[in-house]
Write a protein that holds these residues in place. Structure first.
Motif, PDB file in Angstrom:
ATOM      1  N   ILE A  19      27.085  -4.701  70.925  1.00 51.16           N
ATOM      2  CA  ILE A  19      26.330  -5.835  70.004  1.00 51.16           C
ATOM      3  C   ILE A  19      24.960  -5.710  70.169  1.00 51.16           C
ATOM      4  O   ILE A  19      24.361  -5.921  69.125  1.00 51.16           O
ATOM      5  N   ARG A  23      22.216  -4.709  67.426  1.00 43.37           N
ATOM      6  CA  ARG A  23      21.380  -5.536  66.828  1.00 43.37           C
ATOM      7  C   ARG A  23      19.792  -5.115  67.025  1.00 43.37           C
ATOM      8  O   ARG A  23      18.851  -5.204  66.191  1.00 43.37           O
ATOM      9  N   THR A  45      24.378  -9.757  60.636  1.00 40.96           N
ATOM     10  CA  THR A  45      25.601  -9.541  61.659  1.00 40.96           C
ATOM     11  C   THR A  45      25.642  -8.203  62.001  1.00 40.96           C
ATOM     12  O   THR A  45      25.748  -7.217  60.958  1.00 40.96           O
ATOM     13  N   PHE A 234      35.611 -10.551  69.514  1.00 43.39           N
ATOM     14  CA  PHE A 234      34.135 -10.566  68.817  1.00 43.39           C
ATOM     15  C   PHE A 234      34.016 -10.745  67.159  1.00 43.39           C
ATOM     16  O   PHE A 234      33.082 -11.332  66.721  1.00 43.39           O
ATOM     17  N   ASN A 240      30.686 -12.128  65.569  1.00 41.12           N
ATOM     18  CA  ASN A 240      29.753 -11.525  66.272  1.00 41.12           C
ATOM     19  C   ASN A 240      29.248 -10.211  66.032  1.00 41.12           C
ATOM     20  O   ASN A 240      28.194  -9.763  66.139  1.00 41.12           O
TER      21      ASN A 240
END
Length: 339
Positions: A19, A23, A45, A234, A240
């Motif tokens: 994740i 990002r 997101t 998640f 997330n």
């Protein structure tokens, strides 16, 4: 059990790192508003979370599955192939910073049709099929102990089936946790059918044709359930990470491949009733409403967007869809005995 635990642990351990990587790379969702239905809160997101599902799936499969099994290799190839199609779509959306500028629909369909044709040739040919050619070319009908022999026309059915299966999951993926849980229910149902048809005694007692080697698909379904449960950790609201097309197309392609390998293609549409509703609402909206009648039938398709427009909260829509998906799964399992 080992595959479930491994898939779950791998996704839980790798999740934060993947994740964070997504990002940093800017692989984030581009929010949109649909005439008063505002989903801009999801903008930013990380997407392409399907990589996390695939990581858990392949780690558990490599550890616990018999990789000499032809059916296992076909399903893993399908997951990777459809995942790559989805990844191309996600990368283009991120690069152009628009959810409308991903891989063109005709290129998606072309790639999916190509897979159906290739697997169809391998699956139906006498020299390469894991089953007797007559068995491979027969469509199993729920509630009936005898299927319908289609011959080489089964290839046409298989191509259409794979396109529908992969895109129905893709269309359902629109809210936090909405697509992954029904997909896990379908995986569990197909795992039960794989257990039955892969065991000669169980298959005979329940009036199914024994399919040698299918028992190993139970382990693969278990790996998918573990990886999917880890991803849901998640992806539950507020998410997330989103699976993106990388995950939804991979799931759809994998589940569709599992369904035809255990010869329960039509059971897929029962167990995956939520996917049928979502894809059906999009078809009705686009081809009957807008193109034929010149007006919208739903406020927005797929149907979950219309429910949110009516004032239902996201969590309520998702959980109620989960409940309905569980009912569809039980209905599918009931066909084991109602024959």
């Amino acid at each position: 059990m080992g595959a479930v635990v491994t898939g779950l642990l791998v996704t839980l351990v790798l999740g934060p790192a993947i994740i964070a990587l997504l990002r940093r790379r800017g692989a984030c969702d581009q929010g949109r508003s649909f005439g008063g239905l505002n989903v801009a809160s999801k903008e930013g997101t990380p997407t392409m979370g399907g990589l996390l599902i695939l990581a858990g799936l392949f780690a558990a499969s490599l550890l616990w599955c018999d990789l000499s099994n032809q059916q296992v290799r076909i399903v893993l190839a399908a997951a990777l192939y459809f995942g790559c199609i989805g990844a191309c779509d996600d990368i283009l959306k991120v690069r152009h910073r628009s959810n409308e500028r991903g891989l063109a629909r005709h290129w998606k369909y072309a790639a999916e049709i190509a897979f159906g044709l290739l697997v169809g040739v391998l699956f139906l040919s006498r020299d390469s099929s894991p089953y007797d050619p007559r068995v491979a070319r027969t469509l199993t009908v729920p509630l009936l102990s005898q299927g319908i022999y289609l011959g080489w026309a089964y290839m046409l059915f298989l191509v259409v089936f794979m396109v529908l299966a992969s895109n129905s999951v893709n269309l359902t993926d629109g809210l936090d946790g909405l697509a992954i849980t029904p997909a896990l229910f379908v995986a569990a149902v197909l795992g039960v059918f794989a257990l039955v048809v892969g065991d000669a005694e169980l298959a005979r007692s329940l009036l199914f044709r024994h399919l040698p080697g299918c028992g190993e698909l139970v382990v693969l379904c278990s790996a998918l359930i573990g990886a999917g449960a880890g991803f849901l950790w998640f992806n539950c609201h507020p998410a997330n990470v989103f699976m993106g097309d990388t995950g939804s197309l991979a799931l759809g392609g994998m589940l569709g491949t599992l369904a035809f390998l255990v010869k329960q293609e039509l059971v897929f549409f029962i167990a995956g009733g939520i996917f049928v509703v979502e894809a059906g609402s999009s078809f009705i909206q686009d081809y009957i409403g807008l193109k034929l009648l010149g007006r919208r039938i739903f406020f927005r398709a797929p149907y979950h967007h219309s429910l949110m427009h009516q004032g239902y909260g996201e969590t309520k829509v998702v959980v109620r869809f989960w409940i309905i998906a569980a009912i569809f799964a039980v209905m599918a399992l009931a066909t084991l005995k109602l024959r």
